[in-house]
Write an enzyme that holds these catalytic residues in place. Structure first.
Site, short mmCIF file in Angstrom:
data_model
loop_
_atom_site.label_atom_id
_atom_site.label_comp_id
_atom_site.label_asym_id
_atom_site.label_seq_id
_atom_site.Cartn_x
_atom_site.Cartn_y
_atom_site.Cartn_z
N SER A 33 0.84 -1.19 0.00
CA SER A 33 0.00 0.00 0.00
C SER A 33 0.88 1.24 0.00
CB SER A 33 -0.95 -0.01 1.20
OG SER A 33 -1.94 0.99 1.05
N ASN A 34 0.29 2.38 0.32
CA ASN A 34 1.05 3.63 0.36
C ASN A 34 0.45 4.55 1.41
OD1 ASN A 34 -0.94 5.57 -0.92
ND2 ASN A 34 -0.78 4.04 -2.54
N HIS A 35 1.13 5.67 1.64
CA HIS A 35 0.82 6.51 2.79
C HIS A 35 -0.34 7.51 2.58
CE1 HIS A 35 4.05 5.08 5.30
NE2 HIS A 35 4.89 5.20 4.31
#
Lengths: 234, 234
Positions: A38-40
Site C-alpha cells: 500500500s502507500n501513505h
C-alpha cells in the site's frame, strides 16, 4: 464547526446539478491473505474535495480506498480495496458524469499472483513479481464520452516536470501537483500546497495555491475546477 | 464502561511488580518514500493484552506498530514503524523484564533496498527483492537472561502444526495460535479465539479459549500467563 456549517450554507452552488466522481485514499494490493502493498495516502485531500464539491451543489460519488475517515455530508461513498475494484467502481460511476477527480493514490503495481495461503518465511530472500495496475485516470480520459478530467501528481522530485508530463500523456484537463517529500504538507498532513496546471489549447497555465488546511484548499480547487470546467467535453 | 472500570478495580493484581513487554500491530516496511509493505493486523489483541496486564498490576511497555488505537491506561507506549525499529525498541525495553508477549504481526520481509525517490512506473512489471527481517521473538528468547516468552501464531492452514513448530523452533514458553482464515475472528475483528500451547518439560499442553471479545480473551490469556509464569527463566 459552526463556521463550517455557515460557510457551507452560504457557499455558491457553483456545481449545482453537476455529477462529480472523486477517488480518494490508497489502494491495497493483496500479496497473500494477510500481507499487502500500500502507500501513505490518508484520503484527507480526496474527502475534502468531495465535501467541497457537495457543498458547491454537485452530486458526488466518492470512491474510496481503505481509510479511517467519515463520509462527507451529501456524498455517495463506495468503498473499495484494490486498484481493480476501484477501476470497476469508477467505470460504473463515471458514465454521464461531468467531472472526474482522480485523487486516490492507486498502487501502480500489484502482485502477479495472490497466494491462497499465508506465505511461509522459509527463505532468507523473497522475490515479489509485480505487474502494472490499470491506469484508471487514463482509461476515463480515453472514453469517447468523457468527463472533465482532473489528476493529481504526488511527487518527491522534479514535481512540475512529472506533473506536466502526466497532464500531456494522459490527456487531462487539469492536474494538481504536490511535493510529498516535504514533511509539512501532503500524505497524512492536515495542510497541503498545490500547483495547478491547466490545459489551455496547446499551452499550460500554472496557478500556485499556497500551504493551507486541506479543507480550505479543497474549496479553492473546486472553485478552480468549476471556473475552468466547460461542458463541451466528449 | 462502568462495568469495565469496576472489574478493573476488583481484578486481582496477579502481575503486581512484574515488568511486561508487549508488541502489537503490524510493521510497515518502506519500499520508497510513499510505498510500503504491511499486513492486516489491527493491533487490537496486543492493546487488549497490554490493558489486561496493566490491570493485573504489571508495569507494561507496549511497543506498537502503526495503528489507530488509544493507549491503554497505565501502559508506557513506544510507537515504531518498521521491524528494525521494533527490534531496537524491544531490545531496549526487554532488559530486566519478566514477561515478553510478541503479539505484533512483524513483517517477515523488507525491501532489500529502500528507494530514495518514488519509483516511477516505467515498466509493465517490477521485481521487488525482499530480505528477511530480524526475528524479534527468537532473539529475545535466545538472550542469556531472558523473560518468559510468549508468541502468537496467526495462520491460515495447519494452525496447530505451525504453532507447535514455532513454539519449539523459537524455544518459547507459550504460544497462542489463531486461525486468521476465519472471517469471524482474528485480524480487524472484535472477537478472537485462541488455542494456547504451553511447554511442560518435554511435552506441550493444549488449552482452548473459545471465540469471545478480544478484551475478555486478553484477561483470560493474562491469567494463564500469570499462572504459568515462574521466575526461574534465564
Amino acid at each position: 464547526e459552526l463556521v463550517e456549517r455557515v460557510m457551507a450554507q452560504f457557499a455558491e452552488k457553483i456545481l449545482a446539478g453537476k455529477r462529480v466522481v472523486i477517488t480518494a485514499g490508497p489502494t491495497r494490493e493483496a500479496i497473500d491473505p494477510v500481507r499487502y502493498l500500500s502507500n501513505h495516502s490518508s484520503g484527507k485531500m480526496g474527502f475534502a474535495l468531495a465535501e467541497a464539491a457537495a457543498q458547491a451543489g454537485a452530486d458526488v460519488v466518492l470512491v474510496s480506498g481503505p481509510v479511517s475517515l467519515p463520509t462527507p455530508v451529501g456524498c455517495l461513498r463506495v468503498d473499495v480495496d484494490s486498484a481493480e475494484e476501484m477501476k470497476a467502481a469508477v467505470m460504473s460511476a463515471v458514465a454521464d458524469s461531468d467531472v472526474f477527480i482522480a485523487c486516490a493514490a492507486v498502487a501502480d503495481y500489484r502482485a502477479e499472483k495472490i497466494a491462497d495461503q499465508k506465505i511461509k518465511k522459509k527463505t532468507d530472500t523473497l522475490t515479489l513479481n509485480l505487474i502494472k495496475n490499470p491506469d484508471i485516470l487514463a482509461e476515463v480520459s480515453a472514453l469517447s464520452k468523457r468527463p472533465y478530467c482532473v489528476g493529481f501528481a504526488a511527487e518527491t522530485e522534479q514535481v512540475l516536470t512529472h506533473a506536466e508530463d502526466k497532464l500531456t500523456r494522459k490527456k487531462l484537463d487539469m492536474i494538481f501537483a504536490n511535493d510529498v517529500s516535504r514533511s509539512d504538507i501532503g500524505f497524512g498532513c492536515e495542510n497541503n500546497a498545490i500547483t495547478a496546471l491547466i490545459r489551455r489549447g496547446n499551452g499550460v497555465e500554472q496557478q500556485d495555491l499556497p500551504a493551507q488546511p486541506k479543507r480550505t484548499l479543497a474549496r479553492a480547487l473546486i472553485q478552480l475546477i468549476a471556473k475552468e470546467y466547460t461542458p463541451h467535453h466528449g
